[in-house]
Design a protein around this motif. Structure first.
Motif, PDB file in Angstrom:
ATOM      1  N   ASP A  52      66.989  67.848  53.573  1.00 26.19           N
ATOM      2  CA  ASP A  52      67.656  67.907  52.255  1.00 26.19           C
ATOM      3  C   ASP A  52      67.457  69.273  51.600  1.00 26.19           C
ATOM      4  OD1 ASP A  52      68.402  65.330  52.620  1.00 26.19           O
ATOM      5  OD2 ASP A  52      66.863  64.463  51.315  1.00 26.19           O
ATOM      6  N   LEU A  53      66.263  69.830  51.766  1.00 24.68           N
ATOM      7  CA  LEU A  53      66.000  71.142  51.148  1.00 24.68           C
ATOM      8  C   LEU A  53      66.859  72.233  51.795  1.00 24.68           C
ATOM      9  CD1 LEU A  53      62.142  70.842  50.693  1.00 24.68           C
ATOM     10  CD2 LEU A  53      63.769  71.341  48.847  1.00 24.68           C
ATOM     11  N   VAL A  54      66.996  72.172  53.124  1.00 22.66           N
ATOM     12  CA  VAL A  54      67.850  73.168  53.793  1.00 22.66           C
ATOM     13  C   VAL A  54      69.283  73.022  53.299  1.00 22.66           C
ATOM     14  CG1 VAL A  54      68.848  73.879  56.006  1.00 22.66           C
ATOM     15  CG2 VAL A  54      66.400  73.379  55.850  1.00 22.66           C
ATOM     16  N   ASN A  55      69.765  71.788  53.244  1.00 26.23           N
ATOM     17  CA  ASN A  55      71.150  71.590  52.799  1.00 26.23           C
ATOM     18  C   ASN A  55      71.336  72.072  51.362  1.00 26.23           C
ATOM     19  OD1 ASN A  55      72.050  70.556  55.216  1.00 26.23           O
ATOM     20  ND2 ASN A  55      71.507  68.445  54.685  1.00 26.23           N
ATOM     21  N   PHE A  56      70.376  71.762  50.521  1.00 23.26           N
ATOM     22  CA  PHE A  56      70.450  72.194  49.113  1.00 23.26           C
ATOM     23  C   PHE A  56      70.559  73.725  49.043  1.00 23.26           C
ATOM     24  CE2 PHE A  56      68.273  73.802  45.327  1.00 23.26           C
ATOM     25  CZ  PHE A  56      68.884  73.084  44.303  1.00 23.26           C
ATOM     26  N   ALA A  57      69.698  74.413  49.802  1.00 22.25           N
ATOM     27  CA  ALA A  57      69.696  75.879  49.756  1.00 22.25           C
ATOM     28  C   ALA A  57      71.007  76.438  50.309  1.00 22.25           C
ATOM     29  CB  ALA A  57      68.509  76.425  50.557  1.00 22.25           C
ATOM     30  N   HIS A  58      71.380  75.994  51.477  1.00 21.45           N
ATOM     31  CA  HIS A  58      72.542  76.594  52.139  1.00 21.45           C
ATOM     32  C   HIS A  58      73.844  76.306  51.384  1.00 21.45           C
ATOM     33  CE1 HIS A  58      70.440  77.190  56.305  1.00 21.45           C
ATOM     34  NE2 HIS A  58      69.808  77.781  55.314  1.00 21.45           N
ATOM     35  N   GLU A  59      73.958  75.108  50.821  1.00 22.09           N
ATOM     36  CA  GLU A  59      75.183  74.799  50.066  1.00 22.09           C
ATOM     37  C   GLU A  59      75.348  75.728  48.870  1.00 22.09           C
ATOM     38  OE1 GLU A  59      74.624  70.682  49.102  1.00 22.09           O
ATOM     39  OE2 GLU A  59      75.024  70.075  51.193  1.00 22.09           O
ATOM     40  N   ARG A  60      74.231  76.240  48.370  1.00 24.77           N
ATOM     41  CA  ARG A  60      74.299  77.124  47.196  1.00 24.77           C
ATOM     42  C   ARG A  60      74.219  78.598  47.563  1.00 24.77           C
ATOM     43  NH1 ARG A  60      72.619  72.482  46.224  1.00 24.77           N
ATOM     44  NH2 ARG A  60      73.052  71.385  44.265  1.00 24.77           N
ATOM     45  N   GLY A  61      74.199  78.905  48.843  1.00 20.66           N
ATOM     46  CA  GLY A  61      74.193  80.322  49.246  1.00 20.66           C
ATOM     47  C   GLY A  61      72.818  80.954  49.225  1.00 20.66           C
ATOM     48  N   MET A  62      71.785  80.142  49.537  1.00 23.74           N
ATOM     49  CA  MET A  62      70.425  80.691  49.540  1.00 23.74           C
ATOM     50  C   MET A  62      69.791  80.469  50.912  1.00 23.74           C
ATOM     51  SD  MET A  62      69.007  79.275  45.871  1.00 23.74           S
ATOM     52  CE  MET A  62      69.427  77.562  46.128  1.00 23.74           C
ATOM     53  N   ASP A  63      68.858  81.354  51.279  1.00 19.08           N
ATOM     54  CA  ASP A  63      68.010  81.107  52.435  1.00 19.08           C
ATOM     55  C   ASP A  63      66.890  80.161  52.001  1.00 19.08           C
ATOM     56  OD1 ASP A  63      69.401  82.970  54.003  1.00 19.08           O
ATOM     57  OD2 ASP A  63      68.115  84.621  53.343  1.00 19.08           O
ATOM     58  N   ILE A  64      66.162  79.673  52.997  1.00 20.81           N
ATOM     59  CA  ILE A  64      64.964  78.879  52.674  1.00 20.81           C
ATOM     60  C   ILE A  64      63.890  79.153  53.716  1.00 20.81           C
ATOM     61  CG2 ILE A  64      65.909  76.833  53.904  1.00 20.81           C
ATOM     62  CD1 ILE A  64      64.332  75.149  51.761  1.00 20.81           C
ATOM     63  N   SER A  65      62.638  79.251  53.264  1.00 15.82           N
ATOM     64  CA  SER A  65      61.516  79.349  54.204  1.00 15.82           C
ATOM     65  C   SER A  65      60.540  78.211  53.954  1.00 15.82           C
ATOM     66  CB  SER A  65      60.758  80.668  54.028  1.00 15.82           C
ATOM     67  OG  SER A  65      61.398  81.699  54.731  1.00 15.82           O
ATOM     68  N   PHE A  66      60.034  77.687  55.047  1.00 13.57           N
ATOM     69  CA  PHE A  66      58.993  76.660  54.971  1.00 13.57           C
ATOM     70  C   PHE A  66      57.648  77.317  55.272  1.00 13.57           C
ATOM     71  CE2 PHE A  66      62.832  74.176  55.975  1.00 13.57           C
ATOM     72  CZ  PHE A  66      62.813  73.333  54.876  1.00 13.57           C
ATOM     73  N   ILE A  67      56.646  76.950  54.472  1.00 13.94           N
ATOM     74  CA  ILE A  67      55.339  77.605  54.572  1.00 13.94           C
ATOM     75  C   ILE A  67      54.283  76.580  54.969  1.00 13.94           C
ATOM     76  CG2 ILE A  67      53.627  78.973  53.305  1.00 13.94           C
ATOM     77  CD1 ILE A  67      55.748  79.672  51.259  1.00 13.94           C
ATOM     78  N   GLU A  68      53.487  76.923  55.960  1.00 11.80           N
ATOM     79  CA  GLU A  68      52.320  76.083  56.267  1.00 11.80           C
ATOM     80  C   GLU A  68      51.250  76.350  55.219  1.00 11.80           C
ATOM     81  OE1 GLU A  68      52.660  75.931  61.171  1.00 11.80           O
ATOM     82  OE2 GLU A  68      51.091  77.116  60.242  1.00 11.80           O
ATOM     83  N   GLU A  69      50.613  75.303  54.764  1.00 16.21           N
ATOM     84  CA  GLU A  69      49.587  75.459  53.741  1.00 16.21           C
ATOM     85  C   GLU A  69      48.409  76.280  54.274  1.00 16.21           C
ATOM     86  OE1 GLU A  69      47.637  71.865  52.521  1.00 16.21           O
ATOM     87  OE2 GLU A  69      46.949  72.772  50.664  1.00 16.21           O
ATOM     88  N   MET A  70      47.943  77.202  53.448  1.00 12.67           N
ATOM     89  CA  MET A  70      46.810  78.038  53.859  1.00 12.67           C
ATOM     90  C   MET A  70      45.557  77.602  53.104  1.00 12.67           C
ATOM     91  SD  MET A  70      48.633  81.730  53.808  1.00 12.67           S
ATOM     92  CE  MET A  70      50.356  81.514  53.437  1.00 12.67           C
TER      93      MET A  70
END
Ligand code: SAM
Ligand code: SF4
Length: 336
Positions: A179-197
């Motif tokens: 859902d987060l990828v779709n939300f970003a891409h539909e609005r013209g944004m990239d998205i990165s997923f981060i592993e918790e440090m």
């Protein structure tokens, strides 16, 4: 034949050239994300922070030494009073190609346009969930509507690129990655997923139990969409993928599963002016002292930066199973 390193550049003992600085302008924040802070944080007394003028001076010294990307971060950078002045000063530096910001987005509705005018090229906005209740729980304080309004304002302001950043925790938000990828891409944004440090004591969850790897996220995404790896390099630690036929990217920042130290091109400066040579190590230099001892001598500041290259460590040693010497710094003090 001996090779003499150029003295007007920042090159460490391992031959890595530093071109990217992450500058934290405050350790304060209007949110308390569960992976970043504990509930009851003590913040630095204001007089210990670098002034905005000192930060601008430091930014110029870095750019004089070949740095071409500065990311302003925190804490939440947009809660620092008059921070736009710093963006305006840095935005005028010749040689700085990329002036970027990482923000939680809560104040963007107010500032997006002025940030663009000041010369900010790209913005990263942190958003871990699309669900208002979850957002409130993950941030302990937040109202998702403010962030959504901030994202809209940023899109309207017309930055070169906007990227969402999502920290993924098992059983908290891992089921939302598609859902987060779709939300970003539909609005013209990239998205990165981060592993918790594992930075700082957070008192919310066991980080090893919450670990959800980039490989697991990628597996979940591939069930729903076609992605292929690309070599795009934005100067940061993300590995990128694209959707077939799509314009926008999915990135992975994987400090555990894919160590990125060998290509490290960056250093961090904390809000107190401590130069951190590695996110996961304590090697540092007190730049506030250097700046204040040499109020008009920028040559001395540049010399200190060059000297610091001798103590940049080879890499970090994050390990969730057998914790390394504890890193007491929280991400907000480190400048995420
Ligand atoms: N407040 C701003 C924000 O949230 O975007 C900027 C500072 S924040 C420390 C920068 C980034 O670090 C955010 O994307 C946040 O999600 C991420 N972060 C914070 N703590 C983290 C941790 N322990 N592990 C991985 N990422 C973390
Ligand atoms: Fe604040 Fe950013 Fe840390 Fe969340 S991740 S508590 S928004 S500094």
């Amino acid at each position: 034949m001996s090779v003499i390193a150029p003295t007007n550049q920042l090159i460490d003992r391992f031959g890595r050239r530093i071109t990217y600085v992450r500058l934290s302008v405050t350790d304060r924040c209007d949110l308390r994300c569960v992976y970043c802070m504990c509930e009851d944080m003590t913040f630095l007394p204001r007089e210990q922070l670098l002034t905005l003028e000192e930060m601008a001076r430091l930014g110029k010294a870095f750019v004089d030494l070949g740095v071409h990307k500065i990311r302003i971060t925190g804490g939440e950078p947009l809660v620092r009073r008059n921070v736009l002045k710093l963006f305006r000063d840095l935005g005028q530096l010749e040689g700085l190609r990329d002036l970027t910001l990482t923000t939680n987005g809560t104040q963007l509705a107010r500032y997006a346009k002025e940030l663009k005018e000041a010369g900010v090229t790209r913005i990263n906005i942190s958003l871990d969930t699309l669900d208002a209740d979850r957002f409130h729980k993950l941030t302990r304080l937040g109202d998702i509507n403010k962030v959504l309004a901030g994202i809209d304002a940023a899109l309207e302001a017309g930055f070169q690129r906007i990227k969402l950043n999502a920290v993924v925790l098992k059983n908290r938000n891992h089921d939302e990655v598609v859902d987060l990828v779709n939300f970003a891409h539909e609005r013209g944004m990239d998205i990165s997923f981060i592993e918790e440090m594992p930075l700082g004591v957070i008192g919310d969850h066991d980080r090893a139990e919450a670990y959800y790897s980039s490989d697991e996220i990628l597996r979940d995404l591939l069930r729903e969409m076609d992605l292929y790896a690309v070599e795009d390099n934005t100067g940061g630690p993300s590995h990128y993928f694209r959707r077939i036929g799509g314009d926008y990217r999915v990135g992975f920042i994987s400090p555990h599963s894919h160590n990125f130290c060998d290509t490290c091109n960056r250093v961090r400066v904390t809000a107190e002016g401590r130069l951190l040579l590695c996110l996961g190590q304590e090697h540092s230099m007190d730049l506030r002292r250097v700046l204040r001892a040499n109020p008009t001598d920028d040559e001395r500041v540049r010399a200190a930066l060059i000297e610091s290259m001798d103590i940049k460590p080879e890499g970090h040693e994050f390990n969730l199973e057998a914790p390394q010497p504890m890193i007491f710094r929280h991400m907000n003090t480190t400048g995420g």
